[in-house]
Structure formats: C-alpha cells, structure tokens
Scaffold this motif. Structure first.
Motif, mmCIF file in Angstrom:
data_model
loop_
_atom_site.group_PDB
_atom_site.id
_atom_site.type_symbol
_atom_site.label_atom_id
_atom_site.label_comp_id
_atom_site.label_asym_id
_atom_site.label_seq_id
_atom_site.Cartn_x
_atom_site.Cartn_y
_atom_site.Cartn_z
ATOM 1 N N GLN A 61 0.949 -1.229 -0.311
ATOM 2 C CA GLN A 61 -0.087 -0.104 0.063
ATOM 3 C C GLN A 61 0.354 1.389 -0.189
ATOM 4 O OE1 GLN A 61 -3.867 0.612 2.468
ATOM 5 N NE2 GLN A 61 -2.630 1.608 3.141
ATOM 6 N N ALA A 62 0.957 2.198 -1.209
ATOM 7 C CA ALA A 62 1.030 3.321 -1.346
ATOM 8 C C ALA A 62 -0.105 4.693 -1.778
ATOM 9 C CB ALA A 62 2.401 3.469 -2.296
ATOM 10 N N TYR A 63 0.680 5.061 -0.173
ATOM 11 C CA TYR A 63 0.015 7.129 -0.824
ATOM 12 C C TYR A 63 0.386 8.170 -2.199
ATOM 13 C CZ TYR A 63 -2.068 5.460 2.969
ATOM 14 O OH TYR A 63 -3.455 4.396 4.315
ATOM 15 N N LEU A 64 0.120 7.841 -3.191
ATOM 16 C CA LEU A 64 0.962 8.351 -4.372
ATOM 17 C C LEU A 64 -0.936 9.113 -4.986
ATOM 18 C CD1 LEU A 64 2.129 4.999 -5.856
ATOM 19 C CD2 LEU A 64 3.353 7.182 -4.222
ATOM 20 N N TYR A 65 -0.078 10.437 -6.024
ATOM 21 C CA TYR A 65 -0.134 10.840 -6.849
ATOM 22 C C TYR A 65 -1.222 9.782 -8.284
ATOM 23 C CZ TYR A 65 -0.054 15.218 -3.730
ATOM 24 O OH TYR A 65 0.805 16.201 -3.860
ATOM 25 N N SER A 66 -2.240 9.795 -8.677
ATOM 26 C CA SER A 66 -2.258 8.908 -9.485
ATOM 27 C C SER A 66 -3.471 9.961 -10.724
ATOM 28 C CB SER A 66 -3.501 7.305 -9.447
ATOM 29 O OG SER A 66 -4.551 7.889 -8.296
ATOM 30 N N TYR A 67 -3.665 9.285 -11.907
ATOM 31 C CA TYR A 67 -4.723 9.002 -12.660
ATOM 32 C C TYR A 67 -6.120 8.387 -12.652
ATOM 33 C CZ TYR A 67 -2.271 12.699 -14.946
ATOM 34 O OH TYR A 67 -0.757 14.082 -15.452
ATOM 35 N N ASN A 68 -6.667 8.131 -12.292
ATOM 36 C CA ASN A 68 -7.580 7.502 -11.795
ATOM 37 C C ASN A 68 -7.602 6.204 -11.128
ATOM 38 O OD1 ASN A 68 -9.073 8.650 -14.722
ATOM 39 N ND2 ASN A 68 -9.608 7.368 -15.948
ATOM 40 N N GLY A 69 -6.604 6.908 -10.110
ATOM 41 C CA GLY A 69 -6.361 5.541 -9.247
ATOM 42 C C GLY A 69 -5.724 5.233 -10.004
ATOM 43 N N GLN A 70 -4.631 4.640 -10.780
ATOM 44 C CA GLN A 70 -3.566 3.726 -11.564
ATOM 45 C C GLN A 70 -2.221 4.094 -11.647
ATOM 46 O OE1 GLN A 70 -5.790 2.270 -14.454
ATOM 47 N NE2 GLN A 70 -8.149 2.960 -13.973
ATOM 48 N N ILE A 71 -1.662 3.418 -11.202
ATOM 49 C CA ILE A 71 0.069 3.532 -11.078
ATOM 50 C C ILE A 71 0.353 2.430 -12.298
ATOM 51 C CG2 ILE A 71 1.946 3.552 -10.054
ATOM 52 C CD1 ILE A 71 0.509 5.752 -9.562
ATOM 53 N N PRO A 72 0.597 2.603 -13.432
ATOM 54 C CA PRO A 72 1.000 3.431 -13.916
ATOM 55 C C PRO A 72 -0.794 4.181 -14.526
ATOM 56 C CG PRO A 72 1.948 1.665 -15.405
ATOM 57 C CD PRO A 72 1.306 1.630 -14.385
ATOM 58 N N ALA A 73 -0.661 5.393 -15.203
ATOM 59 C CA ALA A 73 -1.883 5.421 -15.789
ATOM 60 C C ALA A 73 -3.240 4.650 -16.367
ATOM 61 C CB ALA A 73 -1.942 6.912 -15.686
ATOM 62 N N PRO A 74 -4.005 5.009 -16.591
ATOM 63 C CA PRO A 74 -4.460 4.265 -17.836
ATOM 64 C C PRO A 74 -4.078 5.108 -19.104
ATOM 65 C CG PRO A 74 -6.223 5.995 -16.912
ATOM 66 C CD PRO A 74 -4.946 6.123 -16.119
ATOM 67 N N GLN A 75 -3.293 3.660 -20.022
ATOM 68 C CA GLN A 75 -3.088 3.637 -21.603
ATOM 69 C C GLN A 75 -4.411 4.464 -22.503
ATOM 70 O OE1 GLN A 75 -0.299 1.085 -23.000
ATOM 71 N NE2 GLN A 75 -1.344 0.230 -24.682
ATOM 72 N N LEU A 76 -4.038 5.761 -23.023
ATOM 73 C CA LEU A 76 -4.202 5.942 -24.287
ATOM 74 C C LEU A 76 -3.924 5.745 -25.819
ATOM 75 C CD1 LEU A 76 -4.612 9.900 -23.032
ATOM 76 C CD2 LEU A 76 -6.113 7.803 -22.264
ATOM 77 N N GLU A 77 -4.828 5.381 -26.588
ATOM 78 C CA GLU A 77 -4.715 4.769 -27.967
ATOM 79 C C GLU A 77 -5.829 5.163 -28.706
ATOM 80 O OE1 GLU A 77 -4.989 0.659 -30.012
ATOM 81 O OE2 GLU A 77 -3.975 0.520 -28.277
ATOM 82 N N ALA A 78 -4.697 6.748 -29.286
ATOM 83 C CA ALA A 78 -5.586 6.975 -30.904
ATOM 84 C C ALA A 78 -5.230 6.254 -32.480
ATOM 85 C CB ALA A 78 -6.040 7.933 -30.275
ATOM 86 N N LYS A 79 -5.215 6.977 -32.769
ATOM 87 C CA LYS A 79 -5.147 6.515 -34.317
ATOM 88 C C LYS A 79 -5.306 8.563 -35.193
ATOM 89 C CE LYS A 79 -8.995 4.372 -36.165
ATOM 90 N NZ LYS A 79 -8.926 4.425 -34.841
ATOM 91 N N PRO A 80 -4.160 8.470 -36.118
ATOM 92 C CA PRO A 80 -3.943 9.823 -37.239
ATOM 93 C C PRO A 80 -5.524 9.983 -37.329
ATOM 94 C CG PRO A 80 -1.809 8.531 -37.778
ATOM 95 C CD PRO A 80 -2.752 7.611 -36.759
ATOM 96 N N GLY A 81 -5.832 11.105 -37.192
ATOM 97 C CA GLY A 81 -6.818 11.399 -37.852
ATOM 98 C C GLY A 81 -7.479 11.669 -36.560
ATOM 99 N N ASP A 82 -7.724 10.858 -35.350
ATOM 100 C CA ASP A 82 -8.519 11.102 -34.204
ATOM 101 C C ASP A 82 -8.577 12.666 -34.117
ATOM 102 O OD1 ASP A 82 -9.651 8.401 -35.153
ATOM 103 O OD2 ASP A 82 -8.294 7.404 -33.020
ATOM 104 N N SER A 83 -10.102 12.307 -33.119
ATOM 105 C CA SER A 83 -10.324 13.919 -32.497
ATOM 106 C C SER A 83 -10.224 13.336 -30.655
ATOM 107 C CB SER A 83 -11.425 14.413 -32.480
ATOM 108 O OG SER A 83 -11.541 14.968 -33.770
#
Length: 491
Positions: free
Chosen positions: A62-84
């Motif tokens: 158990q560690a008290y950390l800063y996180s994005y959405n409570g996850q270490i590492p943060a959620p992985q984002l994936e897009a393609k050229p031309g995407d918004s």
C-alpha cells in the motif's frame, strides 16, 4: 545568474551530506495486462481523467501516491492519425496542475498541449485536439507540466502511455510479434508508504527512488516462445533515473526512438533510456529455454556527493530524500527490471528487413547555440540555466518561423548529464562533438552529456504559438533549466 565551476558545485554538495540507507525491494511477479486501455472509437477518444491522492497498490504494497484515475501507471490512451481527442480532466490534487502530451505533434496552445495552463485544485478542464492525419504512429507519454510542480507530481506517480497506431503496426513481422509495454518508474516510500519530502541536495541532483518498477511491479516476468518475437515498448517515466538496458544473452533490435519508427532495425547490445525517452525493441526467442534478466546496468550521470571517508566522486547522487541525509547513489549497481522466460515454441519468426523511411532534412536556414549550466541566483540559491538564464514564463527566449529548418547546437558546460527535450516538433540528431550519428532517427529528447556538444536539425511545422524546451531531469526543469519558444507564421 552567476555560473558555478565544478569545485564550487561539489563544495555546495558537501555542505549538506550525511548518510542513510533505503533497502531495495526484491520480488518476482507475473507481468499484469497493460494498464486499463482507452481506445478511440469512431474517430474519437473520449475519456474522463482525474488526478488524485490516495492509497494504491504498488508492487504489492500500500502506497499513498498521486495517480490518474487511481491507477499506477495511468490508463493507457490509444488513438489513430485523424482521430479527435477529448479528455475531461478534473484536478483533485491539493495543488494546481496540467497535462503535457509528450512527443505528440499537436497544437501547443488553447486546450491542446498547452503547458502554460494552470488548472487549480478542484477544477475541471476539457482538453480537445485532433491527431494530424500524417502523424507518425508510436509510443508517446502524458504527464503533468506546471512549472514548479512537475518533479513533485511525476515522482509521486503521475504519468501514462499515449499510443498512436500507425504504419509500423501494419508491417507483417511486427504484427506477428507479441507486444508488451514496460512503463519504467522509480518511487521512494517511507515506512508509512508515503513519499517523503525531498531535501535540497536531492532536488539539485534530480531525485531518484529506491523502489524501481516496471508497470508498477518489481521484477515482473515476461515470456516468449522459442522462435518467437517480443516487441517491447518502453517508456522512461522516471523523474531523473537513467536506464542503461541490456537483456542477458540477447541482442536488442531497435525499431523506434521517441515513438517514431526507424528505417530498419538497428542491432544493439544495450540501450540507454533517459527521462522522457521512449524506445521500441524486438527480442528474438533464439536462445535455449531458460530465464534471462532484463538489466539496468550502472550509469554515472554526473554530479556531486560524498563517498566514504569524505572522498568526492562524479555521480555520487543523493538518496534518503525524506530524511535530509545522503549516501552514495546506486549508480554503480545493476538492477533486475524484469525476467524473460521461454514458454512454448513456434516456427521461427523473421525480423523485418525494412521499417518506415526516415527522410533526410534539408540544410538549415539558421544555426542556434544553447549552453546548459548551473549557477547561483540571489534569493533563490541553486538554479539551472540555459544561456545563463533561469526560466521566466513572461519571457520569450527563442523566436522561430514556421516552415523553416534550423540546427540547434546544445553544449553542456556543467558537471551533470542533461536530457534536452523540445516540445511539439521532433528533430534529428546530426552529430555529437562533431562526430556524425551512426543512424538517422527522429527524436524529441536527446542526452547531452557533461562536456558534450550535440547538434540536431528541426523543422518547425503546422502550429504557431508558445511552448518550451528544457532538461527532462524534472527537478532541473523546475529549478530553471527551461526556455520558452514562440513559433510564428512566416511573413
């Protein structure tokens, strides 16, 4: 600003040095699936993301950390050229923050990759931008970038991978490889699982943590079939730590640097990954079935400190940051980041012979020179400097015209290595100390060692506005080693 010579810099370090030891944790865990993935759908990547401080599971503790959405590492984002891309971001930290989309060629202004934004605690901001149609596929990285808070927030856990799918993914040999992401990040925790406050020397050196993780685990297990191919996609998400990587008894085949593919694989015995850098490598399952360690070999990134008996040495970097005490760094130690095992067997898969062509940039229209160093500032103490000046967000340091090509010559006259990062536009390293690079590649972060001069070529395209260049040892950025660049439309 008054620059310091090496003797003054070392003497400043001695004044606050004493000793403490933080034990490393050694475990073996199976590699989990990649962090929660958010993939664009029907041309839109639309997610809610928040930064928070809470208890998380880190390497089974158990560690008290800063996180994005409570996850270490943060959620992985994936897009393609031309995407918004639409990211509805809420800041639940006790301090202001923002998000930088490291390596992406998107606007540096408005509600896109704008590092001058200040999002106060408790407020929500919507990031919106479009990935250009011609954007290269690759491995990119998002993390906070509000000046003065960057090192603290990244060291405490904030950061995640941002993937653009592209031409490299369509090459048959790459498609046949097993894809694994390794998000490399070090942490420091006290006995209560909290990140201790850094002491001054640790900030000057660039803080490092004794707990070194891959995807939030210590020494996870990877697997490859005999005859197979493993595609490792690596992100150095550490605040200051360098990773000099080698895989026992296996060559590494480099296929992309800082997210952008090479023209053909380059065989390496080892790979140095500085903070902010990303790389993709192929590993062939061509050895006898056994266990093989992915190692972080010793690397001395320079600086000051104290060894036993008061002897000074380059690279004796601070540890024990919460106690205000110091011991010799582990720069001379070898760490085991992950373990590769063989499982099963397949018909031998070939390496790709060709990847994605890397164009040759034309000769530059202008050459600029930058000097990296450190010094003392009245009322501020130690600062890190570019061309003798510490960062001032109200000052424009460099003005360039869009649709032009420049060579930048970066000289490091200090005593520590500095990875130099330019936002928005990638570049090609031309030479080091006058010697040409061995292969052509696109980069957005380049190591400039102490005493070294690196020359790179950059084409400024598409997006007017202000952004920055800086040292990616994030404490050095916060302590002044950053400049503002303004990109203007050609007259």
């Amino acid at each position: 600003m008054r620059p310091l010579n090496r003797r003054q810099f070392l003497a400043l370090g001695v004044s606050s040095a004493s000793a403490v030891f933080l034990a490393s944790r050694v475990t073996g865990q199976s590699l989990p699936p990649a962090p929660n993935q958010y993939v664009s759908k029907d041309g839109l990547l639309d997610i809610a993301l928040d930064a928070r401080y809470e208890a998380v599971n880190l390497a089974g503790e158990q560690a008290y950390l800063y996180s994005y959405n409570g996850q270490i590492p943060a959620p992985q984002l994936e897009a393609k050229p031309g995407d918004s891309v639409r990211i509805r971001f809420t800041n639940n930290l006790p301090q202001p923050t923002n998000i930088h989309y490291h390596g992406l060629h998107v606007p540096p202004t408005g509600n896109a990759d704008n590092i001058f934004l200040n999002i106060p605690s408790g407020e929500t901001f919507t990031y919106e931008f479009t990935i250009p149609d011609n954007h290269p596929g690759g491995t990119f990285y998002y993390h906070p970038h509000l000046h003065g808070w960057v090192a603290e927030q990244v060291f405490a856990g904030l950061g995640g991978a941002f993937i653009i799918r592209g031409e490299l993914d369509a090459i048959p040999e790459i498609q046949a490889a097993q894809e694994v992401f390794l998000f490399l990040k070090d942490f420091d925790l006290d006995a209560n699982g909290r990140v201790p406050q850094p002491w001054h020397m640790a900030q000057m050196m660039g803080r490092e943590g004794s707990l070194v993780t891959a995807n939030g685990q210590v020494n996870p297990t990877l697997s490859i079939p005999k005859g197979g191919l493993l595609r490792l996609r690596l992100v150095n998400a550490s605040t200051s730590r360098f990773y000099r990587l080698a895989l026992e008894d296996h060559p590494l085949y480099l296929i992309a640097t800082d997210g952008i593919p090479l023209s053909e694989p380059v065989e390496l015995r080892e790979l140095l990954l500085t903070p902010g850098e990303r790389a993709e490598i192929l590993v062939r399952g061509e050895r006898e079935p056994n266990q093989y360690r992915l190692l972080a070999l010793p690397y001395n990134r320079g600086g000051m400190g104290m060894m036993g008996g008061g002897m000074m040495g380059r690279g004796m970097m601070g540890r024990g940051m919460g106690s205000g005490m110091m011991v010799q760094s582990d720069w001379e130690s070898t760490r085991n980041l992950a373990t590769l095992t063989y499982a099963g067997q397949v018909e031998t898969l070939p390496l790709p012979q060709k990847l994605i062509p890397v164009e040759t940039l034309p000769e530059p229209q202008r050459v600029r020179r930058f000097i990296l160093n450190h010094g003392m500032s009245p009322g501020m103490g130690m600062v890190f400097l570019i061309n003798g000046r510490a960062f001032d967000h109200q000052r424009v340091d460099t003005q360039v015209s869009l649709n032009t090509i420049e060579d930048w010559e970066i000289t490091n006259t200090g005593v520590m290595d500095h990875p130099f990062h330019l936002h928005t536009n990638p570049f090609q390293v031309i030479s080091r100390n006058g010697q040409p690079e061995s292969f052509r590649a696109w980069k957005d972060t380049v190591l400039v060692r102490a005493g070294e001069t690196v020359r790179f070529r950059v084409r400024f395209t598409d997006f007017p506005g202000k952004t920055v260049y800086h040292c990616h040892i994030l404490d050095h950025e916060d302590l002044g080693m950053m400049g503002t660049i303004e990109m203007q439309k050609s007259s």
